[in-house]
Design an enzyme around this catalytic site. Structure first.
Site, mmCIF file in Angstrom:
data_model
loop_
_atom_site.group_PDB
_atom_site.id
_atom_site.type_symbol
_atom_site.label_atom_id
_atom_site.label_comp_id
_atom_site.label_asym_id
_atom_site.label_seq_id
_atom_site.Cartn_x
_atom_site.Cartn_y
_atom_site.Cartn_z
ATOM 1 N N HIS A 1 1.230 6.785 -1.005
ATOM 2 C CA HIS A 1 0.593 6.057 0.016
ATOM 3 C C HIS A 1 -1.090 5.718 -0.961
ATOM 4 O O HIS A 1 -1.725 6.643 -1.115
ATOM 5 C CB HIS A 1 0.297 6.707 1.064
ATOM 6 C CG HIS A 1 -0.272 5.859 2.256
ATOM 7 N ND1 HIS A 1 -1.633 5.423 2.362
ATOM 8 C CD2 HIS A 1 0.499 5.184 3.314
ATOM 9 C CE1 HIS A 1 -1.907 4.806 3.585
ATOM 10 N NE2 HIS A 1 -0.582 4.670 3.977
ATOM 11 N N HIS B 1 0.885 -1.171 -0.129
ATOM 12 C CA HIS B 1 -0.108 0.127 0.087
ATOM 13 C C HIS B 1 0.880 1.270 0.173
ATOM 14 O O HIS B 1 0.113 2.381 -0.145
ATOM 15 C CB HIS B 1 -0.945 -0.072 1.140
ATOM 16 C CG HIS B 1 -0.147 0.274 2.342
ATOM 17 N ND1 HIS B 1 0.714 -0.592 3.137
ATOM 18 C CD2 HIS B 1 -0.294 1.705 3.216
ATOM 19 C CE1 HIS B 1 1.174 0.104 4.189
ATOM 20 N NE2 HIS B 1 0.598 1.386 4.365
#
Length: 174
Positions: free
Chosen positions: A96, A81
């Site tokens: 992110h 992620h």
């Protein structure tokens, strides 16, 4: 505006005139200012200046998230992620994917790079199932930050409502 197909993969997006880094959109979508990202750590600017992009692919399943800059992958979270890239000119870029997506423990994410890899602007970092993120009740916003903002002359977001992957989203001057 240059897009990924106009900047050959593996080539830098650093201006040869003054060393500026043109940070590129990692995905198609709607741009939101950092203060509108639904996570206080990001929204406060504590981690650096940047923007969020709500992906167009959010309801369509897997999509590629691409590198916003050329450089070295400094960190690739094992959950897929998040990625930190040290650009060729020393600018530190954090990507992110989603808010609180670490809680998914890698489900819906396929990392395509690892720490230490040399990556070009526009090269795929990850394949992400945005429908799975939404299905988990999480926000799919892709956040792009410059983490060493305080060490730089300027970080200027390009004002726009929508972007296509590869368009310039920030100009950074070392």
């Amino acid at each position: 505006m240059p897009k990924f197909d106009e900047v050959p993969v593996g080539r830098s997006a650093i201006s040869s005139i003054d060393g500026r880094l043109m940070v590129k959109a990692p995905i198609d979508g709607r741009v939101v200012s950092l203060d509108r990202v639904p996570d206080q750590v990001f929204a406060s600017g504590m981690l650096g200046s940047g923007i969020g992009i709500i992906p167009d692919e959010a309801h369509q399943g897997p999509a590629l998230v691409r590198s916003p800059a050329s450089g070295t992958v400094a960190v690739a979270f094992r959950t897929g992620h998040g990625y930190a890239i040290k650009a060729d000119n020393g600018v530190e870029v954090l990507l992110h994917i989603g808010v609180d997506t670490v809680s998914m423990k890698g489900e819906g994410f396929e990392a395509l790079v690892k720490a230490g890899d040399i990556i070009g602007v526009g090269e795929p970092l990850a394949s992400v199932d945005f429908a799975e993120i939404i299905g988990a009740g999480l926000d799919p916003t892709v956040i792009t930050l410059i983490t060493n903002t305080r060490d730089l002359t300027s970080v200027i977001p390009v004002s726009t409502e929508r972007v296509v992957a590869g368009e310039t989203i920030m100009t950074v001057r070392p």
